[in-house]
Design an enzyme around this catalytic site. Structure first.
Site, short mmCIF file in Angstrom:
data_model
loop_
_atom_site.label_atom_id
_atom_site.label_comp_id
_atom_site.label_asym_id
_atom_site.label_seq_id
_atom_site.Cartn_x
_atom_site.Cartn_y
_atom_site.Cartn_z
N CYS A 84 74.81 -45.44 39.79
CA CYS A 84 74.33 -44.44 40.78
C CYS A 84 75.14 -44.10 41.64
CB CYS A 84 72.91 -44.80 41.24
SG CYS A 84 72.88 -45.26 42.87
N HIS A 86 74.72 -42.84 44.47
CA HIS A 86 74.14 -42.87 46.06
C HIS A 86 74.53 -44.37 46.46
CE1 HIS A 86 71.22 -39.87 44.85
NE2 HIS A 86 72.06 -39.24 45.54
#
Length: 193
Positions: A84, A86
């Site tokens: 991911c 993030h």
């Protein structure tokens, strides 16, 4: 893990950053168990992000053949591993890809390779699903393409909300799938079996 065609200079630079990260979190990178960790982590990151150095359109274009047969082609349960964007934490799952041929078909292994080319980047699942769908639809070209992706995200399991049983499903479709509920249902019935 076999790493092909890696840039030794860049991997060495990534390793130096991992060594500094180890120091910053309170570890001693010179202790026995960690001496080779920065280089191993750098090579693993280089491999895990190999999608940045892969052209999905070229991959797909290498195995397109004339074909006027099947109403729908489905490559089901393609496992993938990504990270991911993030948290740079892994997410992984399975993707099923379907398309309606429009005079051409693609070698089945290329569908899985396209999934890997997009998954091996810093990603979000929603964009990954859409990118694979668009690539199949536009590069073949196909009358329609549909993708269903279900994944588990370690950023949700081992940090933050810590929900161990949570999974996320994303769907994207283009072309004839946008206007034909029956075709979409046929796809979902096929991937359930």
């Amino acid at each position: 893990m076999e790493i092909k065609n890696y840039d030794e200079e860049k991997v060495a630079q990534i390793a130096a950053h991992y060594e500094e990260i180890l120091r910053l979190i309170g570890e001693d990178p010179s202790r026995e168990g960690l001496r080779k960790t920065p280089m191993r982590a750098a090579k693993a990151m280089w491999y895990a992000t190999s999608g940045y150095r892969t052209n999905p359109s070229e991959l797909l274009s290498q195995a397109i053949f004339d074909y006027n047969g099947s109403r729908m082609v489905i490559v089901k349960d393609i496992e993938f591993y990504s990270q991911c964007e993030h948290h740079i934490a892994p997410f992984f799952g399975r993707m099923s890809v379907g398309y309606i041929p429009d005079g051409t078909m693609v070698g089945l292994s290329k569908v899985a390779r396209v999934v890997d080319a997009y998954a091996r980047r810093l990603q979000v699942q929603e964009r990954l699903t859409a990118q694979v769908c668009k690539e199949i639809f536009e590069t073949l070209p196909a009358k329609g393409a549909i993708v269903c992706c279900t994944a588990e995200h370690l950023c949700m399991k081992m940090r933050g909300v810590e929900k161990q049983d949570a999974a996320t499903t994303t769907v994207d479709y283009l072309g004839v799938f946008e206007h034909d509920l029956n075709l979409r249902q046929e796809f979902f019935n096929a991937i359930k079996s």
